[in-house]
Structure formats: C-alpha cells, structure tokens
Design a protein around this motif. Structure first.
Motif, PDB file in Angstrom:
ATOM      1  N   PRO A  77       0.837  -1.196   0.000  1.00 58.59           N
ATOM      2  CA  PRO A  77       0.000   0.000   0.000  1.00 58.59           C
ATOM      3  C   PRO A  77       0.877   1.252   0.000  1.00 58.59           C
ATOM      4  N   LYS A  78       0.368   2.322  -0.554  1.00 56.01           N
ATOM      5  CA  LYS A  78       1.154   3.537  -0.686  1.00 56.01           C
ATOM      6  C   LYS A  78       0.821   4.579   0.371  1.00 56.01           C
ATOM      7  N   ARG A  79      -0.119   4.279   1.267  1.00 64.38           N
ATOM      8  CA  ARG A  79      -0.514   5.257   2.276  1.00 64.38           C
ATOM      9  C   ARG A  79      -0.520   4.642   3.667  1.00 64.38           C
ATOM     10  N   CYS A  80      -0.244   5.506   4.662  1.00 69.71           N
ATOM     11  CA  CYS A  80      -0.265   5.088   6.052  1.00 69.71           C
ATOM     12  C   CYS A  80      -1.706   4.793   6.455  1.00 69.71           C
ATOM     13  N   LEU A  81      -1.903   3.705   7.181  1.00 72.09           N
ATOM     14  CA  LEU A  81      -3.246   3.339   7.604  1.00 72.09           C
ATOM     15  C   LEU A  81      -3.758   4.246   8.716  1.00 72.09           C
ATOM     16  N   GLY A  82      -2.843   4.852   9.482  1.00 75.20           N
ATOM     17  CA  GLY A  82      -3.247   5.710  10.594  1.00 75.20           C
ATOM     18  C   GLY A  82      -3.658   7.106  10.166  1.00 75.20           C
ATOM     19  N   ASN A 127      -3.258   8.324   6.687  1.00 76.51           N
ATOM     20  CA  ASN A 127      -3.437   8.387   5.236  1.00 76.51           C
ATOM     21  C   ASN A 127      -2.345   9.203   4.550  1.00 76.51           C
ATOM     22  N   LYS A 128      -1.194   9.335   5.213  1.00 77.13           N
ATOM     23  CA  LYS A 128      -0.066  10.035   4.632  1.00 77.13           C
ATOM     24  C   LYS A 128       0.585   9.146   3.576  1.00 77.13           C
ATOM     25  N   ARG A 129       1.062   9.742   2.497  1.00 79.18           N
ATOM     26  CA  ARG A 129       1.657   8.973   1.407  1.00 79.18           C
ATOM     27  C   ARG A 129       3.048   8.479   1.814  1.00 79.18           C
ATOM     28  N   VAL A 130       3.217   7.169   1.833  1.00 77.27           N
ATOM     29  CA  VAL A 130       4.502   6.543   2.170  1.00 77.27           C
ATOM     30  C   VAL A 130       4.741   5.429   1.161  1.00 77.27           C
ATOM     31  N   MET A 143       0.156  -4.306   8.170  1.00 80.46           N
ATOM     32  CA  MET A 143      -0.189  -3.008   7.598  1.00 80.46           C
ATOM     33  C   MET A 143       1.054  -2.135   7.449  1.00 80.46           C
ATOM     34  N   VAL A 144       0.952  -1.096   6.613  1.00 81.97           N
ATOM     35  CA  VAL A 144       2.056  -0.175   6.372  1.00 81.97           C
ATOM     36  C   VAL A 144       1.723   1.150   7.040  1.00 81.97           C
ATOM     37  N   PHE A 145       2.727   1.719   7.735  1.00 86.81           N
ATOM     38  CA  PHE A 145       2.516   2.958   8.472  1.00 86.81           C
ATOM     39  C   PHE A 145       3.650   3.933   8.202  1.00 86.81           C
ATOM     40  N   CYS A 146       3.404   5.210   8.524  1.00 88.30           N
ATOM     41  CA  CYS A 146       4.424   6.240   8.394  1.00 88.30           C
ATOM     42  C   CYS A 146       5.345   6.181   9.604  1.00 88.30           C
ATOM     43  N   GLY A 147       6.318   7.097   9.680  1.00 87.19           N
ATOM     44  CA  GLY A 147       7.274   7.109  10.775  1.00 87.19           C
ATOM     45  C   GLY A 147       6.650   7.380  12.126  1.00 87.19           C
ATOM     46  N   ILE A 148       5.574   8.120  12.160  1.00 90.24           N
ATOM     47  CA  ILE A 148       4.915   8.439  13.428  1.00 90.24           C
ATOM     48  C   ILE A 148       4.093   7.265  13.933  1.00 90.24           C
ATOM     49  N   HIS A 149       3.363   6.597  13.057  1.00100.53           N
ATOM     50  CA  HIS A 149       2.454   5.519  13.447  1.00100.53           C
ATOM     51  C   HIS A 149       3.084   4.129  13.364  1.00100.53           C
TER      52      HIS A 149
END
Length: 140
Positions: free
Chosen positions: A78-83, A85-88, A99-105
C-alpha cells in the motif's frame, strides 16, 4: 512497383472502428490489435492458472507444473499510512500485523496493533532453547 503502393486504397479496420487497418496486423488498427493481444494474453494466463497446484504450506504461494512459463509474482505494498493516510511509498514501515505505516504511526502503541508480540516472543524462545535432559544413571 512504387506506384502500386501509392494507388492502393487503405483498408478499414476489421472491427469497423473507423480507423485504417494493416494487413500485417490481420487488417486491424493498432488499437484493436493491441486489445486482441491483451485478450489472448489474459486467456493464456487463465489457462496457466488452472495448471497451478497449491503447496501444502500455510503461505499463499503456488507451485507451477510447467516451469518454462513461470511468471514472477510481485508483492504490491500500500502507498498510504493506515493511521493518517499520509503517502509513504518507499519510506513506509510494515508492521507485524501486516499493515504499512508512516514514521509516526510505526510503533504498535501508536496505531493500536492487535499483534500478540508476547506470545510470538515466547514461541521464539522455546524454539531457540530446547529442553536438555541428561540420561539417568543407574545406581550401583
């Protein structure tokens, strides 16, 4: 001979789409020919999928009967953070929950992870440290 090619009227596409066809592509225009090629490729892929047998393991991989026509399966992330919805795309962190998450989540506490880390850790320790017992000696 050069005049023969100039005097010929262009053939219309065999699918009656209104564009000019080419004898090399079975009197189809380039668009209809490409669509026909895609349709033939999909039908051959469907026949190829029938020849696959699932392996007995828990994973969803397949064992292919004919290895000459084997295709490489690419995992799509996936291209977006699940928490949030930031593009990662490349910088995303994949959690053990899948699941895939950004650095914060990325931390389990931040996204409310439902993965049981404690039980997994116990299983890994039990597997890495088998129980060792010495052979009992008879008393004299």
């Amino acid at each position: 001979m050069a005049e023969e090619h100039r005097c010929q009227t262009p053939n219309l596409c065999a699918n009656n789409c209104g564009l000019h066809g080419n004898p090399v592509t079975q009197n189809l225009c380039s668009k209809c020919h490409r669509d026909l090629q895609l349709k033939q490729h999909r039908s051959s892929s469907a026949k190829h999928a029938v020849n696959q047998i699932p392996t007995p393991s828990c994973s969803s991989s397949f064992q292919v009967k004919d290895e000459q026509t084997a295709e490489v399966v690419v995992e799509v992330r996936p291209k977006r953070c699940l928490g949030c919805n930031k593009r990662v795309e490349l910088t995303g962190f994949k959690c053990r929950c899948g699941m895939v998450f950004c650095g914060i989540h990325r931390y389990p506490e931040e996204h409310g992870c439902n993965f049981d880390f404690k039980a997994t850790g116990k299983q890994q320790i039990a597997k890495a440290n088998p129980i060792v017992k010495a052979v009992k000696l008879r008393k004299i």
